[in-house]
Write a protein that holds these residues in place. Sequence first.
Motif, PDB file in Angstrom:
ATOM      1  N   ILE A   4      93.136 -39.870  18.990  1.00 15.89           N
ATOM      2  CA  ILE A   4      94.261 -38.986  19.216  1.00 15.89           C
ATOM      3  C   ILE A   4      94.233 -37.937  18.116  1.00 15.89           C
ATOM      4  O   ILE A   4      94.119 -38.272  16.939  1.00 15.89           O
ATOM      5  CB  ILE A   4      95.595 -39.763  19.301  1.00 15.89           C
ATOM      6  N   GLN A  25      94.806 -36.768  23.391  1.00 20.97           N
ATOM      7  CA  GLN A  25      94.249 -38.118  23.297  1.00 20.97           C
ATOM      8  C   GLN A  25      93.185 -38.308  24.364  1.00 20.97           C
ATOM      9  O   GLN A  25      93.265 -37.754  25.456  1.00 20.97           O
ATOM     10  CB  GLN A  25      95.364 -39.179  23.405  1.00 20.97           C
ATOM     11  N   SER A  93     100.308 -42.277  21.375  1.00 21.02           N
ATOM     12  CA  SER A  93     100.114 -42.550  22.789  1.00 21.02           C
ATOM     13  C   SER A  93      99.971 -44.047  22.991  1.00 21.02           C
ATOM     14  O   SER A  93      99.658 -44.788  22.050  1.00 21.02           O
ATOM     15  CB  SER A  93      98.875 -41.819  23.337  1.00 21.02           C
TER      16      SER A  93
END
Lengths: 111, 115
Positions: A4, A25, A93
């Motif tokens: 990411i 990401q 994420s």
Amino acid sequence: EADIYQTPRYLVIGTGKKITLECSQTMGHDKMYWYQQDPGMELHLIHYSYGVNSTEKGDLSSESTVSRIRTEHFPLTLESARPSHTSQYLCASSDDVEPQHFGDGTRLSIL
Amino acid sequence: DQQVKQNSPSLSVQEGRISILNCDYTNSMFDYFLWYKKYPAEGPTFLISISSIKDKNEDGRFTVFLNKSAKHLSLHIVPSQPGDSAVYFCAASGRAGAGSYQLTFGKGTKLSVIP
């Protein structure tokens, strides 16, 4: 290795400028998050997304906005930067509630 | 009002000894707890987690203990190593609504492991 990515890592900019902080990401995660953190303080969730075209505001009120047009990309925008926006911004994420995977952050200073 | 509290801003431990980091929470709806480790100029890195149906989870040198009745969890690091020096964040997850996966973080504890 980072899956990411956040850019820029550091940004010093004048009041009134429009700023976009990038977050991407490569893990194909549906869920993405933006946190704001001041030194010595907890991370506060300011925005999150559960998928493309889905965005929600988090616990901490923020003047920033986000968009999620592609799964891998979740940019954060400040239309008119102010000194009160000075902080560290962390993007994360996940594919479920745990664990969230974080980028290295953008340290933003508004003069 | 803080829902996740880490009351010790810092902790110093000798190399080889045990490090114990504590975390308290107030929201009984939290059902999953995580520890993250953060080095300067880097993002937080997931370390270990525990579900509310367990009272202990172990991964190598790291063990997390959960006491639901006391709303307290702790992270044990044995033996502590200089590379463990970092800020440790406790985080909690609870379902605020259908499809909600928000994490609530504490303020962190800075661990210094002295060689």
